[in-house]
Design a protein around this motif. Structure first.
Motif, mmCIF file in Angstrom:
data_model
loop_
_atom_site.group_PDB
_atom_site.id
_atom_site.type_symbol
_atom_site.label_atom_id
_atom_site.label_comp_id
_atom_site.label_asym_id
_atom_site.label_seq_id
_atom_site.Cartn_x
_atom_site.Cartn_y
_atom_site.Cartn_z
ATOM 1 N N VAL A 37 48.285 42.001 25.681
ATOM 2 C CA VAL A 37 48.223 40.670 25.070
ATOM 3 C C VAL A 37 48.369 39.600 26.135
ATOM 4 C CG1 VAL A 37 49.477 39.054 23.561
ATOM 5 C CG2 VAL A 37 49.003 41.383 22.785
ATOM 6 N N PHE A 38 49.334 39.768 27.024
ATOM 7 C CA PHE A 38 49.568 38.775 28.074
ATOM 8 C C PHE A 38 48.358 38.620 28.983
ATOM 9 C CE2 PHE A 38 50.868 37.852 32.459
ATOM 10 C CZ PHE A 38 51.396 36.588 32.283
ATOM 11 N N TYR A 39 47.878 39.729 29.509
ATOM 12 C CA TYR A 39 46.762 39.648 30.453
ATOM 13 C C TYR A 39 45.468 39.306 29.740
ATOM 14 C CZ TYR A 39 44.864 40.238 35.072
ATOM 15 O OH TYR A 39 44.293 40.002 36.292
ATOM 16 N N GLY A 40 45.296 39.812 28.516
ATOM 17 C CA GLY A 40 44.111 39.507 27.731
ATOM 18 C C GLY A 40 44.022 38.033 27.354
ATOM 19 N N ALA A 41 45.171 37.357 27.321
ATOM 20 C CA ALA A 41 45.167 35.920 27.038
ATOM 21 C C ALA A 41 44.486 35.145 28.162
ATOM 22 C CB ALA A 41 46.593 35.410 26.825
ATOM 23 N N TRP A 42 44.548 35.659 29.376
ATOM 24 C CA TRP A 42 43.827 35.039 30.494
ATOM 25 C C TRP A 42 42.341 35.298 30.319
ATOM 26 C CZ3 TRP A 42 46.227 32.025 34.080
ATOM 27 C CH2 TRP A 42 47.599 32.153 34.196
ATOM 28 N N SER A 43 42.001 36.575 30.156
ATOM 29 C CA SER A 43 40.608 36.965 29.976
ATOM 30 C C SER A 43 40.552 38.447 29.639
ATOM 31 C CB SER A 43 39.804 36.703 31.248
ATOM 32 O OG SER A 43 38.519 37.273 31.139
ATOM 33 N N VAL A 44 39.869 38.768 28.562
ATOM 34 C CA VAL A 44 39.730 40.169 28.179
ATOM 35 C C VAL A 44 38.920 40.920 29.248
ATOM 36 C CG1 VAL A 44 38.799 41.739 26.435
ATOM 37 C CG2 VAL A 44 39.965 39.644 25.733
ATOM 38 N N LYS A 45 37.944 40.241 29.859
ATOM 39 C CA LYS A 45 37.153 40.877 30.916
ATOM 40 C C LYS A 45 38.039 41.269 32.101
ATOM 41 C CE LYS A 45 34.234 37.445 30.815
ATOM 42 N NZ LYS A 45 33.181 36.499 31.201
ATOM 43 N N PHE A 46 38.972 40.408 32.467
ATOM 44 C CA PHE A 46 39.851 40.707 33.589
ATOM 45 C C PHE A 46 40.820 41.835 33.254
ATOM 46 C CE2 PHE A 46 39.360 36.133 35.310
ATOM 47 C CZ PHE A 46 38.173 36.485 35.919
ATOM 48 N N LEU A 47 41.142 41.994 31.989
ATOM 49 C CA LEU A 47 41.990 43.108 31.567
ATOM 50 C C LEU A 47 41.319 44.435 31.937
ATOM 51 C CD1 LEU A 47 44.534 44.061 30.082
ATOM 52 C CD2 LEU A 47 43.258 43.851 27.941
ATOM 53 N N GLY A 48 39.999 44.464 31.861
ATOM 54 C CA GLY A 48 39.249 45.661 32.244
ATOM 55 C C GLY A 48 39.453 46.027 33.705
ATOM 56 N N LEU A 49 39.608 45.027 34.575
ATOM 57 C CA LEU A 49 39.841 45.308 35.996
ATOM 58 C C LEU A 49 41.188 46.000 36.213
ATOM 59 C CD1 LEU A 49 38.555 42.005 37.618
ATOM 60 C CD2 LEU A 49 37.478 44.262 37.690
ATOM 61 N N VAL A 50 42.205 45.566 35.478
ATOM 62 C CA VAL A 50 43.523 46.207 35.577
ATOM 63 C C VAL A 50 43.401 47.663 35.124
ATOM 64 C CG1 VAL A 50 45.924 46.169 34.812
ATOM 65 C CG2 VAL A 50 44.706 44.018 35.125
ATOM 66 N N VAL A 51 42.677 47.878 34.044
ATOM 67 C CA VAL A 51 42.507 49.232 33.512
ATOM 68 C C VAL A 51 41.758 50.104 34.515
ATOM 69 C CG1 VAL A 51 41.419 50.600 31.681
ATOM 70 C CG2 VAL A 51 42.665 48.503 31.102
ATOM 71 N N ILE A 52 40.676 49.590 35.099
ATOM 72 C CA ILE A 52 39.908 50.369 36.083
ATOM 73 C C ILE A 52 40.789 50.746 37.272
ATOM 74 C CG2 ILE A 52 38.063 50.206 37.816
ATOM 75 C CD1 ILE A 52 36.515 48.537 35.687
ATOM 76 N N SER A 53 41.502 49.773 37.802
ATOM 77 C CA SER A 53 42.374 50.029 38.948
ATOM 78 C C SER A 53 43.433 51.071 38.602
ATOM 79 C CB SER A 53 43.026 48.717 39.397
ATOM 80 O OG SER A 53 43.761 48.907 40.566
ATOM 81 N N ALA A 54 44.042 50.936 37.437
ATOM 82 C CA ALA A 54 45.079 51.874 37.023
ATOM 83 C C ALA A 54 44.511 53.274 36.799
ATOM 84 C CB ALA A 54 45.773 51.376 35.758
ATOM 85 N N LEU A 55 43.356 53.360 36.160
ATOM 86 C CA LEU A 55 42.767 54.677 35.908
ATOM 87 C C LEU A 55 42.386 55.386 37.206
ATOM 88 C CD1 LEU A 55 40.495 53.985 32.792
ATOM 89 C CD2 LEU A 55 42.648 55.283 32.865
ATOM 90 N N VAL A 56 41.831 54.646 38.146
ATOM 91 C CA VAL A 56 41.457 55.247 39.431
ATOM 92 C C VAL A 56 42.696 55.808 40.120
ATOM 93 C CG1 VAL A 56 40.657 54.709 41.770
ATOM 94 C CG2 VAL A 56 39.343 53.939 39.795
ATOM 95 N N VAL A 116 35.398 33.945 39.875
ATOM 96 C CA VAL A 116 36.724 33.477 39.480
ATOM 97 C C VAL A 116 37.743 34.546 39.858
ATOM 98 C CG1 VAL A 116 38.159 32.792 37.525
ATOM 99 C CG2 VAL A 116 35.744 32.150 37.579
ATOM 100 N N LEU A 117 38.804 34.131 40.518
ATOM 101 C CA LEU A 117 39.844 35.059 40.947
ATOM 102 C C LEU A 117 40.740 35.418 39.755
ATOM 103 C CD1 LEU A 117 41.076 36.470 43.430
ATOM 104 C CD2 LEU A 117 42.547 34.480 43.693
ATOM 105 N N PRO A 118 40.764 36.699 39.368
ATOM 106 C CA PRO A 118 41.622 37.101 38.251
ATOM 107 C C PRO A 118 43.099 36.922 38.602
ATOM 108 C CG PRO A 118 40.003 38.805 38.748
ATOM 109 C CD PRO A 118 39.967 37.805 39.873
ATOM 110 N N PRO A 119 43.896 36.451 37.656
ATOM 111 C CA PRO A 119 45.323 36.286 37.935
ATOM 112 C C PRO A 119 46.004 37.631 38.183
ATOM 113 C CG PRO A 119 44.842 35.817 35.628
ATOM 114 C CD PRO A 119 43.538 36.044 36.308
ATOM 115 N N GLY A 120 46.831 37.667 39.194
ATOM 116 C CA GLY A 120 47.615 38.860 39.496
ATOM 117 C C GLY A 120 46.854 39.986 40.157
ATOM 118 N N ILE A 121 45.617 39.764 40.560
ATOM 119 C CA ILE A 121 44.800 40.866 41.093
ATOM 120 C C ILE A 121 45.414 41.461 42.359
ATOM 121 C CG2 ILE A 121 43.198 39.370 42.365
ATOM 122 C CD1 ILE A 121 40.984 41.470 41.636
ATOM 123 N N SER A 122 45.933 40.636 43.238
ATOM 124 C CA SER A 122 46.551 41.175 44.460
ATOM 125 C C SER A 122 47.771 42.013 44.109
ATOM 126 C CB SER A 122 46.956 40.041 45.401
ATOM 127 O OG SER A 122 45.825 39.359 45.868
#
Length: 165
Positions: A37-56, A116-122
């Motif tokens: 919910v927190f990260y999806g509030a920024w952007s649902v698309k960016f939530l996918g990046l967190v998921v990809i990184s975590a799954l890898v 656009v730089l996703p929040p918290g990506i680093s």
């Protein structure tokens, strides 16, 4: 969602109440839902990046536990290339586009791409990579719980904390 907003306060309160209202085995799911919910509030698309990184990195951690010694380094490199590739793209694509435009002038349109730089990506990129590196070095054993790992990666109160953590 800003840390100083009423929406964030509401999320914190709702998460706190839900966390202590459910059985212990369900608590990681509460934290994962709050993080989504927190990260999806920024952007649902960016939530996918967190998921990809975590799954890898979750998969790389499990692979590092199972593969022979000679195949451990390529697994680590898979994690590094994937994560640093995503991070590098989002951090530096605009810089390279602007540099290309400066070199070739009007041949390439300046507005062709605005990344656009996703929040918290680093933060989450280095969080997942540090896990894989620790598993590679045998400092820790890999987790077998994807939910717990995803909470570790994206724990919403610290997600945008960056190096302060």
């Amino acid at each position: 969602m800003q840390f100083d907003s009423l929406a964030y306060l509401a999320l914190m309160v709702a998460t706190f109440v839900a966390f202590f209202a459910v059985p212990v085995r369900v608590r990681p799911w509460v934290m994962l839902a709050a993080t989504a919910v927190f990260y999806g509030a920024w952007s649902v698309k960016f939530l996918g990046l967190v998921v990809i990184s975590a799954l890898v990195d979750f998969a790389c951690g499990l692979l590092l536990e199972r593969v022979p010694e000679r195949r451990r380094f390529p697994v680590l490199m898979l994690s590094m290339v994937t994560n640093l590739g995503i991070l590098g793209y989002f951090k530096y694509a605009n810089f390279f586009i602007a540099s290309l435009h400066a070199v070739v002038g009007d041949v390439v349109s300046r507005g062709t791409l605005e990344v656009v730089l996703p929040p918290g990506i680093s933060f989450y990129t280095f969080q997942t990579m540090s896990y894989t590196i620790d598993v590679y070095r045998r400092d820790i054993r890999p987790t077998h719980s994807l939910v717990r790992f995803m909470v570790y990666v994206g724990f919403f109160p610290q997600l945008v904390a960056g190096p302060i953590e």
